[in-house]
Write an enzyme that holds these catalytic residues in place. Sequence first.
Site, PDB file in Angstrom:
ATOM      1  N   PRO A   2     -15.963 -17.535  23.812  1.00 16.16           N
ATOM      2  CA  PRO A   2     -16.974 -17.347  24.856  1.00 16.16           C
ATOM      3  C   PRO A   2     -16.989 -18.545  25.807  1.00 16.16           C
ATOM      4  O   PRO A   2     -17.046 -19.689  25.369  1.00 16.16           O
ATOM      5  CB  PRO A   2     -18.286 -17.247  24.063  1.00 16.16           C
ATOM      6  N   GLU A   3     -16.916 -18.272  27.095  1.00 18.60           N
ATOM      7  CA  GLU A   3     -16.978 -19.318  28.102  1.00 18.60           C
ATOM      8  C   GLU A   3     -18.359 -19.286  28.749  1.00 18.60           C
ATOM      9  O   GLU A   3     -19.250 -18.558  28.299  1.00 18.60           O
ATOM     10  CB  GLU A   3     -15.834 -19.142  29.104  1.00 18.60           C
ATOM     11  N   LYS A  57     -21.669 -24.815  27.446  1.00 22.54           N
ATOM     12  CA  LYS A  57     -21.586 -23.652  26.559  1.00 22.54           C
ATOM     13  C   LYS A  57     -22.532 -23.777  25.368  1.00 22.54           C
ATOM     14  O   LYS A  57     -22.384 -23.073  24.373  1.00 22.54           O
ATOM     15  CB  LYS A  57     -20.145 -23.451  26.092  1.00 22.54           C
ATOM     16  N   HIS A  90     -20.168 -12.079   7.890  1.00 24.58           N
ATOM     17  CA  HIS A  90     -20.109 -13.178   8.863  1.00 24.58           C
ATOM     18  C   HIS A  90     -21.421 -13.394   9.610  1.00 24.58           C
ATOM     19  O   HIS A  90     -21.448 -14.136  10.597  1.00 24.58           O
ATOM     20  CB  HIS A  90     -18.965 -12.997   9.872  1.00 24.58           C
ATOM     21  N   ARG A 109     -15.051 -16.726  12.594  1.00 20.31           N
ATOM     22  CA  ARG A 109     -14.142 -17.874  12.445  1.00 20.31           C
ATOM     23  C   ARG A 109     -14.869 -19.176  12.121  1.00 20.31           C
ATOM     24  O   ARG A 109     -14.244 -20.195  11.859  1.00 20.31           O
ATOM     25  CB  ARG A 109     -13.284 -18.028  13.708  1.00 20.31           C
ATOM     26  N   ARG A 151      -5.798 -38.384  40.532  1.00 21.50           N
ATOM     27  CA  ARG A 151      -5.505 -37.623  39.311  1.00 21.50           C
ATOM     28  C   ARG A 151      -4.113 -37.006  39.400  1.00 21.50           C
ATOM     29  O   ARG A 151      -3.832 -36.207  40.293  1.00 21.50           O
ATOM     30  CB  ARG A 151      -6.538 -36.518  39.099  1.00 21.50           C
ATOM     31  N   ARG A 260      -2.849 -24.603  26.908  1.00 21.68           N
ATOM     32  CA  ARG A 260      -3.475 -23.315  27.202  1.00 21.68           C
ATOM     33  C   ARG A 260      -2.545 -22.435  28.030  1.00 21.68           C
ATOM     34  O   ARG A 260      -1.848 -22.906  28.923  1.00 21.68           O
ATOM     35  CB  ARG A 260      -4.798 -23.505  27.962  1.00 21.68           C
TER      36      ARG A 260
END
EC number: 3.2.2.23
Length: 270
Positions: A2-3, A57, A90, A109, A151, A260
């Site tokens: 979940p973002e 989050k 769970h 998880r 950067r 990623r």
Amino acid sequence: MPELPEVEVSRLGISPHIEGRTIKSVKVHDKRLRWPVPETVHKVEGHVLRSVSRRSKYLLLQTDNGCLILHLGMSGKLRVVPAETTHYKHDHIDIEFDNGQTLRLNDPRRFGALLYSESDVSGHELLSQLGPEPLTDAFNIDYLFERSRGRSQSVKTFLMDNKVVVGVGNIYANEALFKAGINPKRAAGKISKVRYQKLVPIIKETLASAIELGGTTLKDFTQVDGNPGYFAQKLQVYGRGGKLCMVCSNRLKEVRLGQRSTVYCTQCQR
């Protein structure tokens, strides 16, 4: 995982049912989450839940006797159910309220977390170093351009650094960079201010649209009412490596940046 949009959708879903209610009990059925659940979470019992807010989050359940910090981890989801509702596999945490409703965390998880902060929660070690929220005025063109100077890291990795800005996770970084026409491998410090002027509003629009559509369901995430998030139907590049670009029909390229998966169009993104 979940973002930000999925966590915000969860906040919007649970808040009307539990804000202003007294917490009767916090029941921990399995302490083995990302971090062991501390006994201090019980300090909120008997106190009114004043607000449910979000920072990055993390969901923040504020009482007048401290704050619960809740994180959904990789696969967590929340439901508000009657206290007597049968538990699923769970279901690790129940926060029971005086109206007979229970906030229940299901986390297959076990990368989620439930922690407690007695003092100002903004100073908690998990929150104190976070960058600005992307949907606030603090996240603007001047800010992002200045933070990017010098950067050498890829712009996608830069956007996903929560010390720069919170909540721009892998899905939404892929999508925003595609819409802005920016190659995700390009060094953040080499991108002009003109291009950041295009990127910043696109990030905001992408996240706001995802929230409006209930987030993105790819595998585990569901809204509090059990429905999936419908932003998955709007994805243009994420998860589409090797398929044709929806804009130019070029085959999308998939690489790994910062561990990623990253998908982009070599024609549309420069």
